[in-house]
Design an enzyme around this catalytic site. Structure first.
Site, PDB file in Angstrom:
ATOM      1  N   GLN A 139      21.002   2.147 -22.837  1.00  0.00           N
ATOM      2  CA  GLN A 139      19.970   2.463 -21.848  1.00  0.00           C
ATOM      3  C   GLN A 139      19.289   3.779 -22.215  1.00  0.00           C
ATOM      4  OE1 GLN A 139      19.300  -0.062 -19.397  1.00  0.00           O
ATOM      5  NE2 GLN A 139      17.513   1.189 -19.824  1.00  0.00           N
ATOM      6  N   GLU A 173      15.397 -10.110 -28.674  1.00  0.00           N
ATOM      7  CA  GLU A 173      15.649  -9.660 -27.289  1.00  0.00           C
ATOM      8  C   GLU A 173      14.341  -9.505 -26.531  1.00  0.00           C
ATOM      9  OE1 GLU A 173      18.621  -6.574 -27.096  1.00  0.00           O
ATOM     10  OE2 GLU A 173      17.502  -5.449 -25.587  1.00  0.00           O
ATOM     11  N   LYS A 195      12.431  -2.067 -32.616  1.00  0.00           N
ATOM     12  CA  LYS A 195      11.545  -2.267 -31.472  1.00  0.00           C
ATOM     13  C   LYS A 195      10.269  -2.959 -31.934  1.00  0.00           C
ATOM     14  CE  LYS A 195      13.730  -0.598 -27.942  1.00  0.00           C
ATOM     15  NZ  LYS A 195      14.164  -1.535 -26.899  1.00  0.00           N
ATOM     16  N   LYS A 213      24.991  -3.436 -20.451  1.00  0.00           N
ATOM     17  CA  LYS A 213      24.757  -1.990 -20.451  1.00  0.00           C
ATOM     18  C   LYS A 213      25.573  -1.363 -19.334  1.00  0.00           C
ATOM     19  CE  LYS A 213      20.151  -2.064 -22.511  1.00  0.00           C
ATOM     20  NZ  LYS A 213      18.729  -1.680 -22.392  1.00  0.00           N
ATOM     21  N   ASP A 258      13.736  -6.265 -30.572  1.00  0.00           N
ATOM     22  CA  ASP A 258      13.655  -6.164 -29.105  1.00  0.00           C
ATOM     23  C   ASP A 258      12.204  -5.894 -28.720  1.00  0.00           C
ATOM     24  OD1 ASP A 258      13.880  -5.699 -26.423  1.00  0.00           O
ATOM     25  OD2 ASP A 258      15.262  -3.990 -26.585  1.00  0.00           O
ATOM     26  N   ASP A 314      17.909  -8.722 -21.597  1.00  0.00           N
ATOM     27  CA  ASP A 314      18.307  -7.337 -21.313  1.00  0.00           C
ATOM     28  C   ASP A 314      17.822  -6.989 -19.906  1.00  0.00           C
ATOM     29  OD1 ASP A 314      18.653  -4.607 -21.157  1.00  0.00           O
ATOM     30  OD2 ASP A 314      17.305  -4.085 -22.786  1.00  0.00           O
TER      31      ASP A 314
HETATM   32  C1  MUC Z   1      16.373  -1.542 -24.729  1.00  0.00           C
HETATM   33  O1  MUC Z   1      17.295  -2.218 -25.177  1.00  0.00           O
HETATM   34  O2  MUC Z   1      15.419  -2.124 -24.263  1.00  0.00           O
HETATM   35  C2  MUC Z   1      14.396   0.630 -23.514  1.00  0.00           C
HETATM   36  C3  MUC Z   1      14.051   0.247 -22.272  1.00  0.00           C
HETATM   37  C4  MUC Z   1      15.244  -0.069 -21.595  1.00  0.00           C
HETATM   38  O3  MUC Z   1      15.378  -0.477 -20.450  1.00  0.00           O
HETATM   39  O4  MUC Z   1      16.294   0.129 -22.408  1.00  0.00           O
HETATM   40  C5  MUC Z   1      15.853   0.648 -23.644  1.00  0.00           C
HETATM   41  C6  MUC Z   1      16.446  -0.049 -24.797  1.00  0.00           C
HETATM   42 MG    MG Z   2      16.285  -4.166 -24.676  1.00  0.00          MG
END
Ligand code: MUC
Ligand code: MG
Length: 366
Positions: free
Chosen positions: A293, A216, A162, A265, A190, A241
């Site tokens: 998610q 991402e 992250k 997802k 991401d 995403d």
């Molecule tokens: C992600 O991939 O972003 C965090 C916020 C969301 O919507 O999903 C998670 C993981």
């Molecule tokens: Mg994401």
């Protein structure tokens, strides 16, 4: 296979440690267990995770839309009539995780009725996926320690890091520390829209020697021209995403030059719409990753059932391990990740067995 009841049960399981990212954080898995019951006594099961910072849904809104709108609309249809089901669900805009859970519960019923696994019905490509673990915000040393613990305990060697903090240099430092500690790991980042386009471009330049696999949602897709500018310069595929949560958004982001890869997802597109997104990406020659998610074990079983079912989704490691941050779950037989892989459940349907004692302990409606 007539639908006689659709149940939405709010439950809450604490996290052992919070997961933090640019758009929010999770301390409790305050999800909704969705069960669809048929006149023949079959029950399909799935879960919906509220992500207000991504979709605007809350635990209360998911329960309300299922109880007040979806359940009355679907009662009387059969589990085979999925197109009719979706026609009715689509009369309500938004609410993606509530709709997805209903869809997956219906597939669970179909699998049970046919005596076949849902993963087999979807495509049956393989029985497992390599797992990617998502590493949340923390000081760089703690992120490295977490990734090493996950690698040493579960054999996972792919990590989604992250990023999206300010200044971006702290994320660059964390990525460099992870790469130094794990020279052979697959790493991708991401940003959950945390950076601007130019911050993202600078960060990507400074990370250029780390061999990242993907980037991402580094900046918002709503910054339309900035995002296109960034994606045109990205040295790696740029995953959409939260900007591509349904097939039409996938089309818009790809054709608009705002993404070059897609996160699928099941928590938001179930199985039916996830297949539409997947087939769209395959047709266009766009890479996909099975995203997370921040699913519990039920949601993770759904993700792996879908991801293992298709060649294209099984190609890269799937994000299937964030349930490890939770203190407990509802499954009678907990999921186990070994050798860096997670297997689908054998048997008919999705193989979800709920532990009634755990459900009684964690449900929020009694
Ligand atoms: C992600 O991939 O972003 C965090 C916020 C969301 O919507 O999903 C998670 C993981
Ligand atoms: Mg994401």
């Amino acid at each position: 296979m007539k639908i006689v009841r659709v149940e939405a049960v709010p439950f809450a399981v604490p996290y052992a440690k919070p997961l933090r990212f640019a758009s929010g954080e999770v301390r409790t898995a305050d999800h909704v267990l969705v069960r669809v019951h048929t006149d023949e006594g079959l029950t399909g099961t799935a879960e919906a995770p509220p992500r207000p910072y991504t979709y605007g849904e809350t635990q209360e809104s998911i329960v309300a839309v299922i109880d007040k709108i979806f359940a009355p609309q679907l009662t009387g249809l059969t589990a085979l009539e999925r197109e009719a089901v979706h026609e009715r669900l689509d009369r309500t805009v938004g609410n993606p995780t509530a709709k997805a859970a209903v869809d997956m519960a219906l597939w669970d019923i179909l699998g049970q009725a046919a005596g076949m696994s849902v993963s087999g019905l979807l495509g049956g490509y393989t029985d497992r996926m390599r797992v990617s673990h998502m590493v949340g915000f923390a000081p760089a040393e703690a992120m490295v320690a977490e990734a090493e613990r996950i690698r040493d305990t579960y054999g996972i060697t792919t990590f989604k890091v992250k990023v999206g903090r300010r200044p971006y240099t702290q994320d660059v430092a964390a990525c460099r520390a992870l790469r130094a500690a794990m020279p052979d790991a697959e790493l991708y980042i991401d940003g959950n829209r945390g950076w601007t386009a130019s911050e993202s471009a600078r960060a990507l330049r400074e990370l250029a020697d780390l061999g990242l696999t993907f980037a991402e949602e580094l900046c918002p897709a709503d910054d339309v021209l900035g995002r296109r500018w960034l994606v045109a310069r990205s040295p790696v595929p740029f995953i959409a995403d939260e900007s591509a949560t349904r097939a039409a958004e996938v089309t818009r982001e790809l054709l608009g030059g705002s993404a070059t890869a897609i996160s699928i997802k099941t928590a938001r597109t179930g199985f039916t719409a996830s297949q539409r997104v997947l087939h769209e990406c395959e047709g266009l020659g766009v890479e996909v990753v099975m995203g997370n998610q921040i699913d519990g074990q039920i949601g993770t079983l759904c993700s792996v059932a879908f991801g293992a079912a298709h060649r294209t989704t099984a190609r890269y490691a799937g994000e299937l391990s964030n349930f490890l941050d939770m203190t407990d779950d509802l499954l009678a037989e907990p999921l186990t990740i070994t050798g860096g892989t997670l297997r689908i459940r054998e048997g008919a349907g999705l193989g979800i067995q709920i532990d009634p004692d755990k459900l009684a302990r964690y449900r929020q409606d009694r």
